[in-house]
Design an enzyme around this catalytic site. Structure first.
Site, mmCIF file in Angstrom:
data_model
loop_
_atom_site.group_PDB
_atom_site.id
_atom_site.type_symbol
_atom_site.label_atom_id
_atom_site.label_comp_id
_atom_site.label_asym_id
_atom_site.label_seq_id
_atom_site.Cartn_x
_atom_site.Cartn_y
_atom_site.Cartn_z
ATOM 1 N N LYS A 11 -0.495 27.513 -8.573
ATOM 2 C CA LYS A 11 0.699 28.023 -9.229
ATOM 3 C C LYS A 11 0.367 29.369 -9.861
ATOM 4 O O LYS A 11 -0.613 29.499 -10.590
ATOM 5 C CB LYS A 11 1.192 27.053 -10.302
ATOM 6 C CG LYS A 11 2.451 27.518 -11.022
ATOM 7 C CD LYS A 11 2.942 26.442 -11.981
ATOM 8 C CE LYS A 11 4.201 26.924 -12.706
ATOM 9 N NZ LYS A 11 4.033 27.185 -14.098
ATOM 10 N N ASP A 138 -9.214 24.186 -19.679
ATOM 11 C CA ASP A 138 -8.274 23.101 -19.908
ATOM 12 C C ASP A 138 -8.815 22.073 -20.896
ATOM 13 O O ASP A 138 -8.051 21.310 -21.485
ATOM 14 C CB ASP A 138 -7.957 22.408 -18.577
ATOM 15 C CG ASP A 138 -6.613 21.713 -18.591
ATOM 16 O OD1 ASP A 138 -5.691 22.204 -19.273
ATOM 17 O OD2 ASP A 138 -6.474 20.679 -17.923
ATOM 18 N N ASP A 272 4.988 9.609 -5.090
ATOM 19 C CA ASP A 272 6.121 10.226 -5.776
ATOM 20 C C ASP A 272 6.882 9.191 -6.597
ATOM 21 O O ASP A 272 7.474 8.256 -6.036
ATOM 22 C CB ASP A 272 7.046 10.875 -4.739
ATOM 23 C CG ASP A 272 8.262 11.519 -5.362
ATOM 24 O OD1 ASP A 272 8.177 11.981 -6.514
ATOM 25 O OD2 ASP A 272 9.322 11.558 -4.700
ATOM 26 N N GLY A 321 7.601 12.494 -17.329
ATOM 27 C CA GLY A 321 8.026 12.335 -18.715
ATOM 28 C C GLY A 321 9.285 13.119 -19.050
ATOM 29 O O GLY A 321 10.110 12.674 -19.858
ATOM 30 N N GLU A 322 9.457 14.273 -18.430
ATOM 31 C CA GLU A 322 10.623 15.112 -18.695
ATOM 32 C C GLU A 322 11.851 14.668 -17.900
ATOM 33 O O GLU A 322 12.984 14.785 -18.381
ATOM 34 C CB GLU A 322 10.317 16.570 -18.348
ATOM 35 C CG GLU A 322 9.254 17.217 -19.216
ATOM 36 C CD GLU A 322 8.762 18.532 -18.636
ATOM 37 O OE1 GLU A 322 9.541 19.168 -17.882
ATOM 38 O OE2 GLU A 322 7.617 18.936 -18.922
ATOM 39 N N GLU A 370 2.055 25.335 -19.293
ATOM 40 C CA GLU A 370 0.654 25.739 -19.368
ATOM 41 C C GLU A 370 0.489 27.233 -19.153
ATOM 42 O O GLU A 370 -0.347 27.881 -19.798
ATOM 43 C CB GLU A 370 -0.162 24.978 -18.317
ATOM 44 C CG GLU A 370 -0.251 23.487 -18.549
ATOM 45 C CD GLU A 370 -0.850 22.746 -17.374
ATOM 46 O OE1 GLU A 370 -1.506 21.717 -17.605
ATOM 47 O OE2 GLU A 370 -0.665 23.184 -16.228
#
Length: 389
Positions: A11, A138, A272, A321-322, A370
């Site tokens: 990313k 991290d 998934d 979670g979102e 992040e």
């Protein structure tokens, strides 16, 4: 620009000041072709597919594509995420040849992530030598965990400083903590808080007085709770059993616990969560995978609450979670003994605060970022260099 390299995806985010201009997601690494998804604020996502020859370095092809597309124009700083760098992981710093050599010695700790990250660092440094290159760790967020939370129950820990529990998703937790402070205030963020980063990789962390006290991940990102393809914590005797009975060697076992286990391994169908939730009524494996994930998260919350003397706030984040109101609802169902009750209506529409009026614990949903933390850390280093002249 921020570079966040995973074992099968990368990313990239391009910023000016604190404003995001582009997000590029590169997926399908290790396959015959890779896909690049480009997202700009208030615009539709653009998808492109790049063919990769078997003997062609993926990183170089990726760089050439980025350069030809103009995404690297005017980039003056690149902030690289390093998942694991052993005891080095304390604070963001400028990348030097000496640092790269040291990071190479930590590849055995996390070959899946660190090898690709170092290849990308080498590529960008060679092609963009005039750019400031910064590394963000991290695990830095958890560097000063209480000693008891760092310990591994194996001998000879003092002989190798790499022997410790590290904790991961630290960049995410750093962002969530700051976002929670801005949203709920100093009293809330300095209370007894559990952050649940639930995505493809998943972990939870407990903080008190604004400092991390414990977390579910330990020595490696494969530890902790069940994840999409990672096993989470398993009995170490399983490795010996599979070796003696099924002739599973070290590399095969390592691949299994990182890429074939978790939701995928239990369901036998998919990693998934969205698909598993859709199929759980018709497929027992999918139902078991979802149930095990929820059970693991519940146990982690209960366990972590003991390390901070109770609970004042619970924060959900990460892709699952979102986005999954069902997972949040099911996780909180059996946690009323901690004072957690969720407002079903608020949860179903993904409100920022989903706890009921009678709940003693505030339950919140906060998207993580992040890359924004990596951008801020790089700006901090730029500021230090300007002060020092």
């Amino acid at each position: 620009m921020t570079v966040n390299a995973g074992s099968s995806s990368i990313k990239l985010d391009i910023f000016t000041a604190n404003q995001r201009l582009y997000t590029l997601r590169i997926i399908g690494l290790g396959q015959g072709e890779i896909q690049i998804r480009v997202t700009e604020p208030d615009k539709e996502t653009v998808n492109a597919t790049i063919q990769i020859d078997a003997d062609q370095p993926i990183e170089q092809k990726l760089y050439d594509t980025l350069e030809q597309s103009g995404y690297l124009q005017n980039v003056d700083t690149i902030s690289h995420r390093i998942v694991q760098a052993g005891p080095r992981s304390q604070q963001a710093e400028t990348i030097t040849d000496e640092l790269v050599r040291e990071l190479e010695t930590y590849i055995p700790l996390d070959p899946g992530h660190l090898t690709r990250s170092l290849r990308l660092i080498d590529l960008f440094r060679k092609n963009l030598p005039g750019v400031l290159h910064v590394v963000c760790y991290d695990t830095a967020y958890f560097h000063n965990l209480p000693r008891v939370a760092q310990l591994l129950s194996v001998p000879n820990q003092g002989a190798d400083p790499a022997f410790r529990r590290y904790g991961f998703h630290g960049l995410s937790y750093a962002y969530l903590q700051q976002a929670f402070q801005e949203y709920a205030g100093d009293v809330a963020v300095n209370g007894r808080v559990i952050y649940a980063h639930l995505g493809s990789g998943a972990s939870l962390a407990a903080t008190r007085s604004g400092k991390p006290v414990d977390t579910t991940m330990g020595f490696s990102p494969a530890s902790g709770i069940v994840m999409s393809t990672r096993s989470g914590d398993i009995d170490p005797s399983l490795a010996w059993y599979m070796h003696t009975k099924y002739d599973v060697d070290e590399e095969s076992f390592k691949h299994m616990v990182n890429f074939e286990s978790g939701l995928l391994g239990v369901s036998g169908r998919s990693a998934d969560m969205h698909r598993l939730l859709q199929e759980q009524d018709q497929h027992a494996g999918s139902r078991d995978a979802v149930a095990l994930f929820v059970y693991n998260v519940q146990k982690a919350i209960g366990s972590l609450a003991t390390t901070i003397g109770g609970l004042d706030s619970l924060i959900f984040s990460g892709g699952i979670g979102e986005q999954s109101s069902e997972i949040r609802q099911r996780v909180c169902q059996n946690l009323d003994f901690l004072g957690i009750t969720v407002d079903t209506k608020l949860n179903s529409v993904h409100e920022k605060c989903i706890s009921s009026e009678s709940s003693r614990v505030g339950v919140h949903v906060i998207p993580t970022d992040e890359s924004m933390v990596m951008c801020r850390l790089a700006k901090g280093i730029i500021g230090q260099k300007e002060i020092l002249g």
